[in-house]
Design a protein around this motif. Structure first.
Motif, PDB file in Angstrom:
ATOM      1  N   UNK A 167       0.834  -1.205   0.000  1.00  0.00           N
ATOM      2  CA  UNK A 167       0.000   0.000   0.000  1.00  0.00           C
ATOM      3  C   UNK A 167       0.868   1.253   0.000  1.00  0.00           C
ATOM      4  N   UNK A 168       1.925   1.240   0.800  1.00  0.00           N
ATOM      5  CA  UNK A 168       2.824   2.390   0.865  1.00  0.00           C
ATOM      6  C   UNK A 168       3.480   2.661  -0.480  1.00  0.00           C
ATOM      7  N   UNK A 169       4.003   1.620  -1.110  1.00  0.00           N
ATOM      8  CA  UNK A 169       4.684   1.799  -2.398  1.00  0.00           C
ATOM      9  C   UNK A 169       3.734   2.327  -3.462  1.00  0.00           C
ATOM     10  N   UNK A 170       2.488   1.849  -3.440  1.00  0.00           N
ATOM     11  CA  UNK A 170       1.496   2.343  -4.399  1.00  0.00           C
ATOM     12  C   UNK A 170       1.149   3.809  -4.114  1.00  0.00           C
ATOM     13  N   UNK A 171       1.008   4.131  -2.828  1.00  0.00           N
ATOM     14  CA  UNK A 171       0.691   5.510  -2.441  1.00  0.00           C
ATOM     15  C   UNK A 171       1.818   6.464  -2.823  1.00  0.00           C
ATOM     16  N   UNK A 172       3.061   6.044  -2.598  1.00  0.00           N
ATOM     17  CA  UNK A 172       4.209   6.880  -2.933  1.00  0.00           C
ATOM     18  C   UNK A 172       4.301   7.107  -4.440  1.00  0.00           C
ATOM     19  N   UNK A 173       3.972   6.087  -5.214  1.00  0.00           N
ATOM     20  CA  UNK A 173       4.014   6.211  -6.672  1.00  0.00           C
ATOM     21  C   UNK A 173       2.963   7.195  -7.170  1.00  0.00           C
ATOM     22  N   UNK A 174       1.836   7.264  -6.471  1.00  0.00           N
ATOM     23  CA  UNK A 174       0.791   8.215  -6.848  1.00  0.00           C
ATOM     24  C   UNK A 174       1.191   9.641  -6.490  1.00  0.00           C
ATOM     25  N   UNK A 175       1.892   9.787  -5.371  1.00  0.00           N
ATOM     26  CA  UNK A 175       2.316  11.127  -4.930  1.00  0.00           C
ATOM     27  C   UNK A 175       3.442  11.675  -5.801  1.00  0.00           C
TER      28      UNK A 175
END
Length: 288
Positions: A216-224
């Motif tokens: 979830x973190x890696x996906x969130x960081x990629x969106x940011x």
């Protein structure tokens, strides 16, 4: 035989305990006594009697308060803390707390943050109390943020995150690294450091054994930040997570080795990676 500092201290105590005279006011009595206690404190510093120096500075602070000189009392408590740091860390923290109370009363939150940061440093030194150090760094960071001292606030939150991981509070470490990363992303001057904070957050989630949170973190960081997945930090986090998902210790070791060849691992990352490795090895052993 009494030292010069002892003699001055005795004069200070005599002045503080005096009833005053016909031609002297209460305020002048406390001012004179405070001056003498300060002289005694400095004389004890010359003698390297740090505890006696701290006690004398605290007595000075008490006189300054009784004389209505709050600013001078702040300085006296801070001087007491400086002396206590040499011999009695807990007494230093107590004196700093007194300083902070007066600073908050005066609305000087930036200076209060400076003193709270000092408390964190006292607790962090020689691992006196890492949990209290973390809490003080967070408090200082919040006050710095309130005063728009954002760079210093971020430094405090980084230290708090690092200490959180050290004491095993990995969830709090993730929260703090996410927070610092988000703030850093908003400034061109600090944007370059975001990938480091996000890598640390991802590693903490893996050290918890929580690969769902890591994903979830890696996906969130990629969106940011759409450039994040192409960075070495993101690729390293992904390789380590893949190795954990597959229960592949060799793949984990290879990912760590390859990353270290280009970017040397610091002590903090090494410690967290060892936690991840132990968890991975335990999981593999449990399946055999």
């Amino acid at each position: 035989m009494a030292s010069e500092a002892d003699k001055i201290l005795k004069s200070a105590e005599k002045k503080a305990n005096s009833s005053g005279g016909w031609f002297s006011s209460a305020s002048s009595k406390w001012e004179d006594a405070g001056d003498l206690f300060a002289q005694a404190a400095n004389a004890y510093k010359v003698e390297r009697n740090w505890r006696a120096s701290g006690i004398a500075f605290e007595k000075e602070a008490d006189c300054r308060l009784k004389g209505g000189e709050n600013n001078d009392a702040m300085n006296a408590y801070h001087n007491a803390a400086k002396s206590y740091k040499k011999s009695d860390p807990e007494a230093a923290v107590s004196a700093l707390h007194q300083t902070i109370k007066l600073l908050i009363k005066a609305g000087s939150f930036r200076q209060a943050a400076d003193r709270e940061k000092e408390i964190a440093q006292v607790y962090a030194q020689d691992n006196l109390d890492a949990a209290k150090a973390r809490d003080s760094y967070v408090r200082a960071g919040e006050w710095y943020k309130q005063e728009e001292a954002n760079a210093t606030a971020n430094q405090c939150f980084q230290s708090a995150a690092e200490l959180s991981a050290d004491i095993g509070d990995l969830g709090k470490a993730i929260e703090l690294y996410e927070q610092v990363g988000d703030w850093s992303l908003s400034s061109p001057l600090t944007k370059y450091s975001v990938k480091e904070y996000w890598l640390r957050a991802a590693l903490c989630s893996m050290a918890m054994g929580d690969l769902v949170t890591c994903q979830r973190l890696l996906q969130s960081f990629a969106q940011k930040d759409v450039t994040f997945p192409s960075t070495r930090e993101a690729k390293f986090a992904q390789h380590v997570m893949d190795a954990c998902e597959q229960g592949d210790v060799e793949a984990f070791q290879e990912a760590v080795f390859n990353y270290d060849q280009v970017t040397k691992l610091d002590n903090w990352k090494t410690g967290v990676l060892l936690r991840i490795k132990k968890g991975l090895e335990s999981e593999v052993e449990g399946l055999t």
